[in-house]
Write a protein that holds these residues in place. Structure first.
Motif, short mmCIF file in Angstrom:
data_model
loop_
_atom_site.label_atom_id
_atom_site.label_comp_id
_atom_site.label_asym_id
_atom_site.label_seq_id
_atom_site.Cartn_x
_atom_site.Cartn_y
_atom_site.Cartn_z
N CYS A 1 0.86 -1.21 0.01
CA CYS A 1 0.01 -0.03 0.06
C CYS A 1 0.99 1.24 0.01
O CYS A 1 1.97 1.31 0.49
CB CYS A 1 -0.99 0.01 1.33
N VAL A 2 0.39 2.27 -0.64
CA VAL A 2 1.23 3.34 -0.60
C VAL A 2 0.52 4.61 0.27
O VAL A 2 -0.55 4.98 -0.07
CB VAL A 2 1.43 4.08 -2.22
N LEU A 3 1.11 5.30 1.28
CA LEU A 3 0.64 6.26 2.11
C LEU A 3 1.35 7.36 2.03
O LEU A 3 2.71 7.45 1.47
CB LEU A 3 0.73 5.82 3.44
N ALA A 4 0.31 8.41 2.05
CA ALA A 4 0.95 9.87 1.76
C ALA A 4 0.65 10.68 3.10
O ALA A 4 -0.51 10.57 3.61
CB ALA A 4 0.50 10.66 0.75
N ASP A 5 1.38 11.64 3.79
CA ASP A 5 1.19 12.38 4.65
C ASP A 5 0.14 13.30 4.38
O ASP A 5 -0.86 13.72 5.25
CB ASP A 5 2.27 13.16 5.49
N GLN A 6 -0.07 13.77 3.01
CA GLN A 6 -1.33 14.66 2.69
C GLN A 6 -1.30 14.47 1.11
O GLN A 6 -0.23 14.03 0.79
CB GLN A 6 -1.07 16.10 3.07
N TRP A 7 -2.38 14.78 0.48
CA TRP A 7 -2.41 14.71 -0.95
C TRP A 7 -3.16 15.80 -1.51
O TRP A 7 -4.24 16.11 -0.81
CB TRP A 7 -3.14 13.18 -1.38
N PRO A 8 -2.69 16.50 -2.69
CA PRO A 8 -1.76 16.04 -3.69
C PRO A 8 -0.45 16.56 -3.08
O PRO A 8 0.65 16.28 -3.58
CB PRO A 8 -2.28 16.24 -4.94
N GLU A 9 -0.35 17.38 -2.23
CA GLU A 9 0.91 18.12 -1.86
C GLU A 9 1.71 17.38 -0.69
O GLU A 9 1.47 17.70 0.22
CB GLU A 9 0.58 19.46 -1.46
N PHE A 10 2.00 16.12 -1.11
CA PHE A 10 2.72 15.26 -0.01
C PHE A 10 4.11 15.66 0.39
O PHE A 10 4.71 16.35 -0.41
CB PHE A 10 2.60 13.72 -0.56
N ARG A 11 4.57 15.44 1.55
CA ARG A 11 5.91 15.73 1.81
C ARG A 11 6.48 14.33 2.13
O ARG A 11 7.75 14.24 2.28
CB ARG A 11 5.81 16.44 3.10
N VAL A 12 5.87 13.20 2.22
CA VAL A 12 6.36 11.90 2.84
C VAL A 12 5.55 10.79 2.21
O VAL A 12 4.20 10.88 2.36
CB VAL A 12 6.23 11.67 4.39
N LEU A 13 6.16 9.98 1.63
CA LEU A 13 5.50 8.85 1.07
C LEU A 13 5.94 7.59 1.62
O LEU A 13 7.26 7.46 2.03
CB LEU A 13 5.63 8.60 -0.57
#
Length: 258
Positions: A44-56
């Motif tokens: 699974c691919v997780l992002a701290d926020q979307w679409p302006e992510f800082r961490v994947l």
């Protein structure tokens, strides 16, 4: 963190191109997901926020895994700080862009864990496959041979190599008994690797042919075409550069063992 959807991953693939070459390995992971869909090693691919992510966070979810393999594949983290992007696998054998070496040393010291640099690699990228020439794919029956021949091959690496053979592109030269005498694989981040020719079959141009075929195949399917070559491996460096791969001068990729 937010789990990214299939559509999000398509957007992410495009976005990561803006940060080449630093994002290339992470980009390769996303390309594999977008091309191959469901894999033997679900992630699974997780992002701290979307679409302006800082961490994947690309998190494999192995159902059956032991020791070293669990460590190698436990998770891959990609952080973007300003314009600084990096990928790393949390592992006993850990790989990262070299300008993060001081950070890794700091973390190791604070965790009371010894750290040893295992290797330093050039990143070579093929941008024009037009000058390459034209072979069979590896099967699960070849697993033991590939594992035995790999520098880091061990009992716990078999599952990882099996996943590569079953789910990602590979190419090999077969002898008259349909046994591989030379081969190359593609890993979960789309990097070419494990290129090997049995000693008694060397000097016949097999490695060059394999790199050429795999590179053309990957390029035609919109995979990134790149590899990591250890600094002391002058033979492989010459081989890949002779086929049009060029070194990324500002990028070094190293492996360290904790």
């Amino acid at each position: 963190m937010r789990q990214l959807t299939t559509e999000d991953l398509k957007t992410l693939e495009v976005d990561l191109k803006n940060y080449f070459p630093q994002s290339l390995q992470v980009y390769g992971c996303i390309v594999q997901l977008n091309r191959n869909g469901q894999r033997a090693d679900p992630v699974c691919v997780l992002a701290d926020q979307w679409p302006e992510f800082r961490v994947l966070l690309i998190k494999p979810e192995f159902r059956e895994v032991s020791g070293i393999l669990r460590n190698i594949c436990a998770w891959l983290n990609m952080s973007l700080i300003g314009r600084c992007l990096f990928a790393w696998v949390f592992a006993s054998l850990f790989s990262a862009e070299l300008h993060h070496e001081k950070m890794l040393e700091f973390v190791a010291i604070n965790r009371g864990v010894p750290m040893k640099k295992e290797s330093v690699c050039y990143m070579l990228v093929l941008r024009d496959p037009s000058k390459l020439s034209h072979l069979s794919s590896l099967s699960e029956s070849h697993l033991a041979l590939v594992n035995r021949s790999w520098k880091f091959g061990c009992e716990d690496s078999k599952l990882m190599i099996k996943n590569m053979i079953l789910n990602f592109p590979s190419c090999c030269v077969l002898d008259s008994d349909d046994q591989p005498v030379a081969w190359i694989l593609n890993d979960a981040s789309s990097a070419l690797g494990m290129l090997y020719t049995l000693p008694e079959h060397r000097g016949k141009g097999y490695a060059k042919a394999l790199v050429a075929v795999m590179s053309k195949t990957l390029h035609s399917q919109d995979y990134p075409v790149y590899c990591f070559i250890e600094e002391e491996n002058h033979l492989s460096y010459s081989l890949f550069t002779s086929l049009g791969f060029t070194e990324e001068p500002d990028y070094r990729f190293g492996s360290v063992r904790f």
